[in-house]
Write an enzyme that holds these catalytic residues in place. Structure first.
Site, PDB file in Angstrom:
ATOM      1  N   ASP A 295     -13.210  -5.878  -9.393  1.00  0.00           N
ATOM      2  CA  ASP A 295     -11.926  -6.475  -9.808  1.00  0.00           C
ATOM      3  C   ASP A 295     -12.144  -7.778 -10.576  1.00  0.00           C
ATOM      4  O   ASP A 295     -11.541  -8.803 -10.267  1.00  0.00           O
ATOM      5  CB  ASP A 295     -11.038  -6.744  -8.587  1.00  0.00           C
TER       6      ASP A 295
ATOM      7  N   GLU B   1      -1.582  -1.320 -10.075  1.00  0.00           N
ATOM      8  CA  GLU B   1      -1.856  -2.549  -9.323  1.00  0.00           C
ATOM      9  C   GLU B   1      -2.522  -3.540 -10.269  1.00  0.00           C
ATOM     10  O   GLU B   1      -2.510  -3.358 -11.482  1.00  0.00           O
ATOM     11  CB  GLU B   1      -2.781  -2.228  -8.131  1.00  0.00           C
TER      12      GLU B   1
END
Length: 550
Positions: A52, A218
């Site tokens: 991420d 997301e």
């Protein structure tokens, strides 16, 4: 120049003093270098589990952070001058709050996808803990110190935050939702914050629902350019998804939708979730991850361009506005060539501080270890928690990420157990949902070298131990693991550092919970008395796999 000013809150253009980062001695890996030395690079730019990733620019410098979950220190801070060569300059999170909660292992919990921004001459990191809420930590110097985290919004299931300082004066926060905690996912929410960016001030507005076309959307990254608000967001799942971009003239929508990158005909699965950055010369680039199973989520760098106010990421051979990842490409134009650098891997333990690559499985205690000017790391045996079924639940295991697909890690140490204790252990481990390793184990009869395998460690299954040989006390021993493609691990040992003897069958490394497999060292015990034994680790070295032993 107008476009760049509009995006200044996100892609900072102010010249930032180098605050000592330029003096960092670049560590160069022996097993993976992205920079090909001829003006091109090959992906991944970081072939390790910095999942991420998010990045920002401050002047001529780029800074990146990533998810760290329950590993401490957390929130790694990486620095680069060219987006290809990255060094690890520190961590923003020395201990993770709530402190008592994170004194125990919390696999898969803790820091999920963070964001780093440079605003008003300060660095901001917003990070989510899906069980407690969204936190903010700040620093003038990205190498630290960072402020104690403050809770921007408490609650369960709030994930993947990203701020936007609007040119109209309002501060916003976009975030996603974790279905495991919130009972809903696949939606993105935008909320207002106070002027300081330290507190959410309203309940927010759901600006996008991805249930029909973009399940599990997301990780929103919030930008503004040419009067459009942009949400860059991954969708479709970690290993199989695509990179989506939403845009609107109104911050609350409605948002237009466009897939701007997917795997296409490339070999890079699920390319998504990351950061748009630009160079001082005005080039656009995108950093993102690729899920490689037991190796974790590694970092790729893609060229990016704007066409009709939509970004196109990667190469778009058919000009349909959707790119696919590159493998080898020309390096970013940053005005000059910088030295090759990589995150650290080997550690000679010659410093008063641990190498920055090392992380514990929980908030550390001061009695777990000591460094010295004598050139070794001393790990004290520390009693495992009563409830620990195996090393999955032991906090004082010192680990680092796999640095690439194929490598060899070797450590040399002397074990000095406490004569009044039995079952003290010190050794080398490959940790994941299942784990394996070699260790010296004490008993009333002396020391034995054991090979330990724990299948389904995360389910509380016990270790299976095999005694390899007896070892004389105060004898240095060398433990090694060779990792070959597919994350296949072969352990071996040596008493002279030259001839290594295989120990145990080949072990298939497994990922951890939301992370790749890790390797490291430890010293533990099962009994509590008024003192401990210890292991003195001389060094830990990461090298290419030996051709004669592969």
């Amino acid at each position: 120049m107008t476009v760049l000013k509009i995006a200044a809150g996100i892609l900072a253009l102010t010249v930032l003093p180098m605050i000592g980062v330029a003096q960092e001695k670049a560590a160069v890996s022996k097993v993976w270098v992205s920079d090909l030395g001829n003006g091109t690079y090959t992906n991944p730019v970081v072939d390790a589990d910095y999942s991420d990733p998010d990045a920002c620019r401050a002047g001529n410098d780029f800074y990146m952070t990533a998810s760290s979950f329950d590993a401490i220190p957390g929130l790694p801070i990486l620095h680069s001058k060219d987006l290809v060569n990255w060094t690890l300059i520190g961590h923003a999170l020395k201990r993770q709050p709530p402190f008592e909660h994170f004194e125990k292992t919390q696999h898969g919990n803790g820091v999920w996808a963070p964001v780093i921004r440079y605003h008003n001459n300060e660095f901001y990191i917003y990070y989510p803990d899906p069980d407690f809420g969204i936190y903010l930590t700040k620093a003038k110097n990205p190498a630290g110190p960072w402020s104690e985290p403050v809770l921007v919004e408490g609650g369960k299931g709030l994930i993947d935050p990203c701020p936007l300082w609007d040119d109209k004066g309002q501060v916003y926060l976009a975030h996603g939702w974790a279905g495991s905690r919130a009972g809903i996912k696949s939606i993105l929410t935008v909320k207002k914050m106070n002027a300081e960016g330290t507190k959410v001030t309203d309940e927010g507005v759901i600006v996008y629902d991805g249930h029909e076309t973009d399940p599990t959307i997301e990780g929103p990254k919030f930008y503004k350019r040419n009067g459009y608000y942009y949400l860059f967001a991954p969708a479709g799942g970690v290993s199989t998804g695509w990179q989506l971009v939403l845009r609107s003239k109104n911050i609350y929508g409605p948002y237009e939708r466009k897939v701007v990158m997917d795997q296409g005909k490339s070999t890079i699965n699920g390319p998504h979730q990351g950061a748009w950055v630009n160079t001082p010369a005005g080039e656009d680039w995108f950093l993102h991850f690729q899920d490689k199973g037991p190796y974790g989520r590694v970092v790729h760098l893609q060229p990016m361009k704007w066409v009709n106010d939509w970004p196109v990421i990667g190469t778009d051979s058919d000009n349909d506005g959707k790119g696919e990842p590159v493998i080898t490409y020309k390096k970013p134009n940053v005005g000059k060539t910088y030295p090759i650098a990589t995150p650290p891997e080997s550690d000679e333990f010659d410093s008063m501080q641990l190498g920055r690559q090392w992380q514990w499985q929980a908030n550390p205690k001061g009695v777990w270890y000591t460094t010295s000017n004598q050139g070794f790391l001393r790990l004290y045996s520390y009693k495992a928690p009563e409830e620990a079924k195996n090393n999955w639940e032991v906090p004082n295991i010192l680990l680092q990420k796999f640095p690439t697909e194929s490598f060899m890690a070797t450590t040399k140490f002397i074990f000095k157990p406490n004569a009044r204790l039995e079952n003290e252990k010190a050794g080398l481990i490959v940790m994941g949902l299942s784990y394996a390793g070699l260790a010296l184990k004490s008993s009333k009869d002396g020391l034995s070298l054991i090979h330990a395998v724990c299948k389904k460690a995360s389910d509380g299954k016990p270790e299976e131990e095999t005694t390899i040989t007896r070892i004389n006390s105060n004898t240095p021993i060398y433990l090694r693991v060779q990792v070959t493609k597919g994350a296949k691990c072969q352990f071996s040992y040596s008493l002279d550092g030259r001839i290594f003897i295989k120990a145990g069958a080949e072990f298939q490394a497994e990922p951890g919970r939301w992370i790749g497999a890790k390797m490291g060292i430890y010293c533990t015990r099962t009994t509590q008395i008024n003192d401990s034994g210890y292991a003195d680790f001389d060094w830990f070295r990461v090298e290419p796999v030996s051709a004669t032993e592969e």
